[in-house]
Write a protein that holds these residues in place. Structure first.
Motif, short mmCIF file in Angstrom:
data_model
loop_
_atom_site.label_atom_id
_atom_site.label_comp_id
_atom_site.label_asym_id
_atom_site.label_seq_id
_atom_site.Cartn_x
_atom_site.Cartn_y
_atom_site.Cartn_z
N ARG A 177 0.82 -1.21 0.00
CA ARG A 177 0.00 0.00 0.00
C ARG A 177 0.86 1.27 0.00
O ARG A 177 0.42 2.32 -0.45
N ALA A 178 2.08 1.16 0.50
CA ALA A 178 2.96 2.34 0.54
C ALA A 178 3.34 2.81 -0.86
O ALA A 178 3.79 3.95 -1.03
N THR A 184 8.86 2.61 -1.92
CA THR A 184 9.13 1.18 -2.03
C THR A 184 9.74 0.76 -0.70
O THR A 184 10.89 1.07 -0.42
N LEU A 185 8.93 0.10 0.13
CA LEU A 185 9.41 -0.25 1.48
C LEU A 185 9.68 -1.74 1.56
O LEU A 185 8.98 -2.55 0.96
N ALA A 314 4.81 10.77 -0.16
CA ALA A 314 5.55 11.03 1.09
C ALA A 314 6.94 11.62 0.81
O ALA A 314 7.52 11.37 -0.25
N ILE A 315 7.46 12.36 1.78
CA ILE A 315 8.86 12.84 1.70
C ILE A 315 9.78 11.62 1.57
O ILE A 315 10.77 11.63 0.87
N LYS A 316 9.36 10.57 2.25
CA LYS A 316 10.13 9.32 2.24
C LYS A 316 10.40 8.84 0.80
O LYS A 316 11.41 8.19 0.54
N SER A 317 9.49 9.16 -0.12
CA SER A 317 9.66 8.68 -1.50
C SER A 317 10.87 9.35 -2.17
O SER A 317 11.33 8.89 -3.20
N PHE A 318 11.35 10.46 -1.59
CA PHE A 318 12.53 11.14 -2.16
C PHE A 318 13.80 10.80 -1.38
O PHE A 318 14.86 11.34 -1.66
#
Ligand SMILES: Cc1ncc(COP(=O)(O)O)c(C=O)c1O
Length: 412
Positions: A177-178, A184-185, A314-318
């Motif tokens: 779902r992320a 990509t977790l 998400a910021i996490k995606s960068f």
């Protein structure tokens, strides 16, 4: 140019803002012209950089200038268009960017929060204190079925201790779902928690010591402040715009001048402002984290509720270096009562998992099975779309009832 502003009653930033605005209206500054950098303008005007930044943000609010990532500030309109903007009165004025104190402060909110929470259950008041979804948003039949199936198939999980990080099937569905947040977790790095607040609390413990300074939005959700208070952390409030969220240039300035150990923010539908950070700002934050070796704790609790796909990213995606610790939960989108959250803590994953095991052990596996089922069902995506539409509709109703026209039409 006259630079002696100090005797005038108008705040310094307003004076600078009015001067630049006058230059744009007169055509002396033309569309596309680059303004002096914050540092340069501060030197020219004999002002603090934070004052110049505040003036530039006020000009951005008036849509007269725009910030371009890594290039600076540019005039956004021509002189005639600037006059048009000035004549157009907004239905409900957008509040200006906040102007918090420049220094960090110890946090002391728990007494006030107690008062707000007891008022929240008092029937004489309407509660604006917490973002609690109403029961009707979550069809009880779907929840009941998922719970009874979990009980039928996994009752044995009640007879043993659950261990962190949580059941693998749930971590896999969270990783799938992320993708909706552009991430990509690795399921191995996902840890199940008792809600987003526990995720954040674990992350703060992993990356700070008592007395450390943490940069936060201004205003910030009181639950985050309570955690900071309990951990003895100091809050450095960063100016935050009601539309675009935490000001990245202001944060950059803070990083240059203050011993900031971590950043904690809600980039999507921040509570209480409702701001959504633009993609460019998210990318910039990931870059700052990398360059300053700075942990960013991202509260992505509301991402799934954002109507625009861009706002769900998400910021996490960068993040390419594991500096972003991504926290979320299903309290606002699936079942507030299951108290089920998660965290992917990047380079602090092992430490966060160790803390979780020490402080509260694993979550309840039966509930994890029920959540796995709920998230994996084909109805989940349509249910989420429906929830987004309902929330958007309620927001529109709230806006309409608070517009100046609505209050004029209300019976006396
Ligand atoms: C920004 C924010 N983070 C976290 C929480 C709490 O999340 P959870 O219930 O999953 O702990 C809230 C609740 O209102 C919130 O507004």
């Amino acid at each position: 140019m006259d630079t002696s502003f100090s005797d005038a009653p108008t705040p310094l930033y307003r004076q600078l803002c009015d001067r630049v605005s006058a230059l744009i209206h007169s055509g002396a500054l033309r569309k596309g012209d680059k303004l002096a950098s914050v540092r340069e303008m501060a030197r020219q005007q004999g002002m603090a950089q934070s004052t110049v930044l505040q003036a530039y943000r006020a000009l951005e609010d008036r849509r007269l200038i725009e910030a371009r990532p890594r290039s600076g500030y540019f005039v956004a309109v021509s002189a005639p268009a600037a006059s048009k903007v000035a004549r157009r009165a907004p239905a409900l004025a957008v509040p200006a960017i906040t102007t918090p104190p420049a220094d960090s402060r110890s946090v002391d909110v728990s007494r006030l929060v107690e008062q707000v929470m007891s008022a929240a259950v008092d029937e004489r008041f309407i509660s604006f204190g917490a973002a609690c979804p109403t029961d009707d948003l979550f069809p009880p039949e779907r929840l009941r079925k998922a719970m009874s199936r979990a009980l039928q198939q996994h009752a044995d999980s009640l007879s043993h201790y659950p261990f962190a990080p949580g059941i693998r099937p749930l971590r896999e569905v969270i990783a799938r779902r992320a993708l909706g947040m552009g991430c990509t977790l690795d399921p191995e790095r996902i840890l199940i928690t008792n809600g987003c607040l526990e995720s954040i609390s674990l992350c703060l413990r992993a990356v700070t010591q008592p007395g450390d300074v943490v940069a936060i939005e201004s205003p910030a959700y009181f639950g985050l402040l309570q955690i900071m208070e309990s951990l003895g952390l100091r809050a450095l409030e960063i100016p935050t715009h009601p539309r675009t969220g935490l000001s990245v240039p202001a944060l950059q300035l803070a990083l240059d001048t203050q011993p900031v150990k971590a950043v904690l923010l809600v980039p999507t539908l921040s509570n209480p402002l409702g701001s959504v950070m633009p993609l460019g700002a998210r990318r910039e934050l990931a870059r700052l984290a990398r360059e300053h070796d700075l942990p960013i704790i991202e509260d992505a609790l509301y991402n799934d509720l954002c109507p625009r796909a861009e706002g769900r990213r998400a910021i996490k995606s960068f993040d390419t270096t594991g500096h972003v610790l991504l926290c979320s939960s299903y309290s606002k989108t699936v079942a507030p009562g299951l108290r089920l959250g998660w965290v992917e803590a990047g380079r602090w994953s092992s430490e966060v998992q160790r803390l979780k095991s020490t402080l509260s052990g694993g979550h309840t596996e039966l509930l994890e099975w029920a959540m796995t089922e709920l998230l994996d069902q084909v109805q989940h995506e349509p249910a989420l779309r429906q929830l987004r539409a309902t929330v958007a509709e309620r927001m529109a109703q709230a806006r309409a009832s608070s517009s100046p026209t609505a209050s004029r039409q209300a019976p006396a």
